[in-house]
Scaffold this motif. Structure first.
Motif, PDB file in Angstrom:
ATOM      1  N   LYS A  15       0.698  -1.238   0.098  1.00 24.71           N
ATOM      2  CA  LYS A  15      -0.142   0.109  -0.180  1.00 24.71           C
ATOM      3  C   LYS A  15       0.875   1.253   0.053  1.00 24.71           C
ATOM      4  O   LYS A  15       0.650   2.139  -1.005  1.00 24.71           O
ATOM      5  CB  LYS A  15      -0.999   0.000   1.274  1.00 24.71           C
ATOM      6  CG  LYS A  15      -1.581   1.354   1.338  1.00 24.71           C
ATOM      7  CD  LYS A  15      -2.789   0.957   2.687  1.00 24.71           C
ATOM      8  CE  LYS A  15      -1.831   1.290   3.901  1.00 24.71           C
ATOM      9  NZ  LYS A  15      -2.843   1.493   5.016  1.00 24.71           N
ATOM     10  N   TYR A  16       1.820   1.417   0.838  1.00 25.75           N
ATOM     11  CA  TYR A  16       2.868   2.343   1.028  1.00 25.75           C
ATOM     12  C   TYR A  16       3.636   2.742  -0.305  1.00 25.75           C
ATOM     13  O   TYR A  16       3.924   3.686  -0.686  1.00 25.75           O
ATOM     14  CB  TYR A  16       3.647   2.337   2.239  1.00 25.75           C
ATOM     15  CG  TYR A  16       2.827   2.399   3.478  1.00 25.75           C
ATOM     16  CD1 TYR A  16       1.750   3.015   3.586  1.00 25.75           C
ATOM     17  CD2 TYR A  16       3.529   1.815   4.748  1.00 25.75           C
ATOM     18  CE1 TYR A  16       0.976   3.001   4.798  1.00 25.75           C
ATOM     19  CE2 TYR A  16       2.844   1.854   5.850  1.00 25.75           C
ATOM     20  CZ  TYR A  16       1.512   2.532   5.762  1.00 25.75           C
ATOM     21  OH  TYR A  16       0.813   2.574   7.259  1.00 25.75           O
ATOM     22  N   THR A  18       2.406   1.898  -3.434  1.00 29.49           N
ATOM     23  CA  THR A  18       1.499   2.414  -4.309  1.00 29.49           C
ATOM     24  C   THR A  18       1.492   3.940  -4.358  1.00 29.49           C
ATOM     25  O   THR A  18       1.563   4.658  -4.998  1.00 29.49           O
ATOM     26  CB  THR A  18       0.297   1.565  -4.257  1.00 29.49           C
ATOM     27  OG1 THR A  18       0.569   0.244  -4.507  1.00 29.49           O
ATOM     28  CG2 THR A  18      -0.656   2.325  -5.498  1.00 29.49           C
ATOM     29  N   GLN A  19       1.283   4.222  -2.893  1.00 36.38           N
ATOM     30  CA  GLN A  19       1.304   5.698  -2.456  1.00 36.38           C
ATOM     31  C   GLN A  19       2.415   6.398  -3.011  1.00 36.38           C
ATOM     32  O   GLN A  19       2.346   7.498  -3.425  1.00 36.38           O
ATOM     33  CB  GLN A  19       0.962   5.639  -0.874  1.00 36.38           C
ATOM     34  CG  GLN A  19      -0.258   5.385  -0.426  1.00 36.38           C
ATOM     35  CD  GLN A  19      -0.672   5.479   1.063  1.00 36.38           C
ATOM     36  OE1 GLN A  19       0.426   5.300   1.598  1.00 36.38           O
ATOM     37  NE2 GLN A  19      -1.648   5.436   1.406  1.00 36.38           N
ATOM     38  N   TYR A  20       3.558   5.825  -2.538  1.00 37.93           N
ATOM     39  CA  TYR A  20       4.660   6.389  -3.057  1.00 37.93           C
ATOM     40  C   TYR A  20       4.694   6.921  -4.451  1.00 37.93           C
ATOM     41  O   TYR A  20       5.288   7.963  -5.071  1.00 37.93           O
ATOM     42  CB  TYR A  20       5.925   5.638  -2.713  1.00 37.93           C
ATOM     43  CG  TYR A  20       7.323   6.435  -3.127  1.00 37.93           C
ATOM     44  CD1 TYR A  20       7.769   7.277  -2.468  1.00 37.93           C
ATOM     45  CD2 TYR A  20       8.140   5.682  -4.113  1.00 37.93           C
ATOM     46  CE1 TYR A  20       9.266   7.846  -2.672  1.00 37.93           C
ATOM     47  CE2 TYR A  20       9.218   6.287  -4.527  1.00 37.93           C
ATOM     48  CZ  TYR A  20       9.663   7.319  -3.993  1.00 37.93           C
ATOM     49  OH  TYR A  20      10.955   7.691  -4.288  1.00 37.93           O
ATOM     50  N   PHE A  22       2.171   7.177  -6.449  1.00 35.83           N
ATOM     51  CA  PHE A  22       1.180   8.309  -6.768  1.00 35.83           C
ATOM     52  C   PHE A  22       2.027   9.764  -6.410  1.00 35.83           C
ATOM     53  O   PHE A  22       1.843  10.781  -6.980  1.00 35.83           O
ATOM     54  CB  PHE A  22       0.006   8.185  -5.846  1.00 35.83           C
ATOM     55  CG  PHE A  22      -1.060   7.487  -6.754  1.00 35.83           C
ATOM     56  CD1 PHE A  22      -1.685   8.118  -7.372  1.00 35.83           C
ATOM     57  CD2 PHE A  22      -1.280   6.139  -6.526  1.00 35.83           C
ATOM     58  CE1 PHE A  22      -2.933   7.399  -8.238  1.00 35.83           C
ATOM     59  CE2 PHE A  22      -2.038   5.198  -7.080  1.00 35.83           C
ATOM     60  CZ  PHE A  22      -2.833   5.941  -7.935  1.00 35.83           C
ATOM     61  N   PHE A  23       2.467   9.666  -5.131  1.00 39.41           N
ATOM     62  CA  PHE A  23       3.237  10.905  -4.634  1.00 39.41           C
ATOM     63  C   PHE A  23       4.354  11.558  -5.917  1.00 39.41           C
ATOM     64  O   PHE A  23       4.341  12.637  -5.925  1.00 39.41           O
ATOM     65  CB  PHE A  23       4.081  10.911  -3.360  1.00 39.41           C
ATOM     66  CG  PHE A  23       3.124  11.095  -2.150  1.00 39.41           C
ATOM     67  CD1 PHE A  23       2.416  12.173  -1.901  1.00 39.41           C
ATOM     68  CD2 PHE A  23       3.025   9.848  -1.402  1.00 39.41           C
ATOM     69  CE1 PHE A  23       1.713  12.292  -0.769  1.00 39.41           C
ATOM     70  CE2 PHE A  23       2.297   9.921  -0.287  1.00 39.41           C
ATOM     71  CZ  PHE A  23       1.563  11.278   0.024  1.00 39.41           C
ATOM     72  N   ILE A  47      -5.149   8.753  -4.999  1.00 39.03           N
ATOM     73  CA  ILE A  47      -4.235   7.960  -3.863  1.00 39.03           C
ATOM     74  C   ILE A  47      -4.938   7.882  -2.486  1.00 39.03           C
ATOM     75  O   ILE A  47      -4.741   6.708  -1.588  1.00 39.03           O
ATOM     76  CB  ILE A  47      -3.167   8.962  -3.423  1.00 39.03           C
ATOM     77  CG1 ILE A  47      -2.092   8.516  -2.604  1.00 39.03           C
ATOM     78  CG2 ILE A  47      -3.725  10.093  -2.677  1.00 39.03           C
ATOM     79  CD1 ILE A  47      -0.632   9.213  -2.559  1.00 39.03           C
ATOM     80  N   GLN A  48      -6.425   8.453  -2.427  1.00 40.14           N
ATOM     81  CA  GLN A  48      -6.972   8.182  -1.043  1.00 40.14           C
ATOM     82  C   GLN A  48      -7.679   6.724  -1.189  1.00 40.14           C
ATOM     83  O   GLN A  48      -7.931   6.265  -0.114  1.00 40.14           O
ATOM     84  CB  GLN A  48      -8.209   9.189  -1.104  1.00 40.14           C
ATOM     85  CG  GLN A  48      -7.851  10.614  -0.916  1.00 40.14           C
ATOM     86  CD  GLN A  48      -6.984  10.833   0.599  1.00 40.14           C
ATOM     87  OE1 GLN A  48      -7.402  10.358   1.579  1.00 40.14           O
ATOM     88  NE2 GLN A  48      -5.812  11.292   0.417  1.00 40.14           N
ATOM     89  N   PHE A  50      -5.966   4.096  -1.190  1.00 43.74           N
ATOM     90  CA  PHE A  50      -5.080   3.429  -0.572  1.00 43.74           C
ATOM     91  C   PHE A  50      -4.642   3.999   0.755  1.00 43.74           C
ATOM     92  O   PHE A  50      -3.744   3.519   1.488  1.00 43.74           O
ATOM     93  CB  PHE A  50      -3.574   3.505  -1.458  1.00 43.74           C
ATOM     94  CG  PHE A  50      -3.792   2.936  -2.727  1.00 43.74           C
ATOM     95  CD1 PHE A  50      -3.799   1.611  -3.179  1.00 43.74           C
ATOM     96  CD2 PHE A  50      -4.124   3.780  -3.857  1.00 43.74           C
ATOM     97  CE1 PHE A  50      -4.081   0.896  -4.258  1.00 43.74           C
ATOM     98  CE2 PHE A  50      -4.290   3.286  -4.946  1.00 43.74           C
ATOM     99  CZ  PHE A  50      -4.232   2.014  -5.452  1.00 43.74           C
ATOM    100  N   GLN A  52      -4.671   6.475   4.294  1.00 44.27           N
ATOM    101  CA  GLN A  52      -3.643   7.547   4.836  1.00 44.27           C
ATOM    102  C   GLN A  52      -2.180   7.136   4.833  1.00 44.27           C
ATOM    103  O   GLN A  52      -1.763   6.137   5.232  1.00 44.27           O
ATOM    104  CB  GLN A  52      -4.111   8.016   6.189  1.00 44.27           C
ATOM    105  CG  GLN A  52      -3.675   9.330   6.786  1.00 44.27           C
ATOM    106  CD  GLN A  52      -3.892  10.495   5.795  1.00 44.27           C
ATOM    107  OE1 GLN A  52      -4.841  10.439   5.478  1.00 44.27           O
ATOM    108  NE2 GLN A  52      -2.754  11.545   6.127  1.00 44.27           N
ATOM    109  N   PRO A  53      -1.465   8.142   4.101  1.00 44.92           N
ATOM    110  CA  PRO A  53       0.007   7.744   4.172  1.00 44.92           C
ATOM    111  C   PRO A  53       0.429   7.867   5.689  1.00 44.92           C
ATOM    112  O   PRO A  53      -0.022   8.697   6.445  1.00 44.92           O
ATOM    113  CB  PRO A  53       0.501   8.738   3.422  1.00 44.92           C
ATOM    114  CG  PRO A  53      -0.299   9.475   2.466  1.00 44.92           C
ATOM    115  CD  PRO A  53      -1.699   9.283   3.365  1.00 44.92           C
TER     116      PRO A  53
END
Length: 97
Positions: A15-16, A18-20, A22-23, A47-48, A50, A52-53
């Motif tokens: 998950k993190y 994938t968030q990375y 997106f960032f 990104i939401q 996935f 909260q980062p």
């Protein structure tokens, strides 16, 4: 992310990761098309999906950002606040008709 892999479940690590990604996309658009607010907003909404980062990551990206009692970022904070470079929204109510 790699430094903390041992401390994360496989699900959180994915998950993190994938968030990375997106960032990275958001930063790229912000740097190459700073006025493309619809695309930046679209990526931020995606990104939401996935969750909260981690707060540590948010703090390192935006040290001036404040958090509420639930650990959620307060995007429009008290006073001027907001996201640098993004238009300010004011305090008016959103009405859908």
């Amino acid at each position: 992310l790699a430094e903390n892999k041992e401390d994360l479940s496989e699900e959180d690590y994915q998950k993190y990761g994938t968030q990375y990604q997106f960032f990275q996309r958001i930063v790229h658009v912000y740097e190459t098309e700073p006025d493309n607010f619809p695309r930046i907003q679209e990526l931020m909404q995606q990104i939401q999906d996935f969750g909260q980062p981690p707060v540590d990551i948010i703090r390192s990206l935006a040290p001036e950002l404040e958090f509420d009692s639930d650990g959620m970022p307060m995007m429009m904070g008290g006073g001027e606040g907001g996201i640098p470079g993004m238009p300010q929204m004011g305090n008016e109510q959103c009405v859908i008709s």
